[in-house]
Enzyme design. Structure first.
Site, PDB file in Angstrom:
ATOM      1  N   HIS A  48      -3.265   4.415  -2.453  1.00  0.00           N
ATOM      2  CA  HIS A  48      -4.262   3.710  -1.641  1.00  0.00           C
ATOM      3  C   HIS A  48      -4.753   4.588  -0.492  1.00  0.00           C
ATOM      4  O   HIS A  48      -5.936   4.554  -0.135  1.00  0.00           O
ATOM      5  CB  HIS A  48      -3.669   2.409  -1.098  1.00  0.00           C
ATOM      6  N   GLN A  58      -4.244 -12.963 -12.010  1.00  0.00           N
ATOM      7  CA  GLN A  58      -4.061 -11.832 -12.913  1.00  0.00           C
ATOM      8  C   GLN A  58      -2.625 -11.676 -13.399  1.00  0.00           C
ATOM      9  O   GLN A  58      -2.331 -10.747 -14.151  1.00  0.00           O
ATOM     10  CB  GLN A  58      -4.549 -10.544 -12.260  1.00  0.00           C
ATOM     11  N   ARG A  69       5.130  -1.011  -8.231  1.00  0.00           N
ATOM     12  CA  ARG A  69       6.274  -1.443  -9.042  1.00  0.00           C
ATOM     13  C   ARG A  69       7.350  -0.369  -9.166  1.00  0.00           C
ATOM     14  O   ARG A  69       8.449  -0.654  -9.635  1.00  0.00           O
ATOM     15  CB  ARG A  69       5.798  -1.903 -10.425  1.00  0.00           C
ATOM     16  N   LEU A  84       0.823  -1.206   0.000  1.00  0.00           N
ATOM     17  CA  LEU A  84       0.000   0.000   0.000  1.00  0.00           C
ATOM     18  C   LEU A  84       0.862   1.263   0.000  1.00  0.00           C
ATOM     19  O   LEU A  84       1.909   1.317   0.634  1.00  0.00           O
ATOM     20  CB  LEU A  84      -0.932  -0.006   1.214  1.00  0.00           C
TER      21      LEU A  84
END
Length: 271
Positions: free
Chosen positions: A28, A52, A178, A24
């Site tokens: 977020h 996913q 990322r 997070l």
């Protein structure tokens, strides 16, 4: 989780679900604060969803820190932190999937063909467990918002979708889990993407309506960085993700996905 949600619902609270992959960050936090400002009971789910991620993607190394995520949720006043185990979400012999076959097809649907089927399958299960009144999402993942919006409408799920604008660092880079993979040099090169998007918006604000011209200028800016490789860049309808030849302010969106060396990132800007 079902019992906690039922208790909150029985007390008269509106439930807002924020589904996340964890790790997070400030993006977020903006979603939690948005839900709280609306007076909702905030439920944050943290689950690195294996469905996913494609075979050669970063599922194994995706950042995981449940303790830090829980602490952030507590600090921001979330009501429930929900972190189910993989075997709970997808036990052995799990064999059901949810697909959307229109909005999910272009853009990330080409380069990450399992992404949206994985997201929809996971999120529908979360929605069935929590039964929230609202689903709170960030516009950083604009195609994901559009795909989920279409799927919920098609399946007549009584869930309001609430979105918050992309949160950026001071240098303009869209915040993403990322980003932690980036070296300082890689980050410096990635900043060209935000510069390209801002240039595209400047052109549209100045009256340019040719999508080809706007894309060409943005591509030229990014091409100056040797570490960047564009996966796609397009002007699309923000609801359908269909390509647009002419920019329509308030309807069009420029979306881009790119590699910085081996790190895949996305960004977008409303035009």
């Amino acid at each position: 989780m079902r019992a906690s949600a039922a208790e909150l619902r029985a007390s008269g609270r509106r439930l807002a679900l924020i589904p996340t992959l964890g790790a997070l960050h400030a993006g977020h936090v903006s979603l939690i604060r948005l839900a709280r400002a609306r007076g909702d009971a905030v439920i944050v789910s943290v689950f690195v969803n294996p469905l996913q991620f494609g075979a050669n993607e970063d599922f194994a190394k995706y950042p995981r820190n449940a303790a830090a995520d829980a602490a952030l949720c507590e600090r921001e006043g979330a009501d429930v932190f929900f972190a189910p185990a993989t075997e709970e979400m997808f036990p052995k012999h799990f064999s059901t999937a949810v697909t959307e076959d229109r909005v999910s097809k272009p853009l990330c649907g080409v380069s990450r063909p399992v992404l949206f089927k994985g997201v929809l399958t996971c999120w529908l299960k979360l929605l069935n467990v929590v039964q929230p009144h609202a689903l709170v999402m960030g516009e950083k993942d604009f195609q994901q918002v559009a795909v989920v919006r279409k799927a919920l409408a098609d399946l007549a799920l009584p869930v309001e979708i609430v979105t918050a604008p992309t949160v950026r660092d001071a240098d303009g880079l869209a915040i993403s889990a990322r980003n932690a993979y980036l070296t300082p040099n890689q980050r410096d090169e990635a900043l060209a993407v935000h510069q390209a998007l801002m240039r595209a918006r400047e052109m549209v604000d100045a009256g340019v309506r040719s999508a080809d011209r706007v894309v060409a200028e943005a591509t030229h800016i990014m091409a100056a960085k040797r570490r960047l490789r564009v996966i796609y860049i397009a002007v699309v309808n923000r609801e359908t993700m269909e390509p647009m030849r002419e920019v329509v302010p308030g309807v069009s969106l420029m979306a881009v996905a790119f590699w910085v060396d081996e790190i895949r990132l996305t960004d977008n800007i409303p035009l």
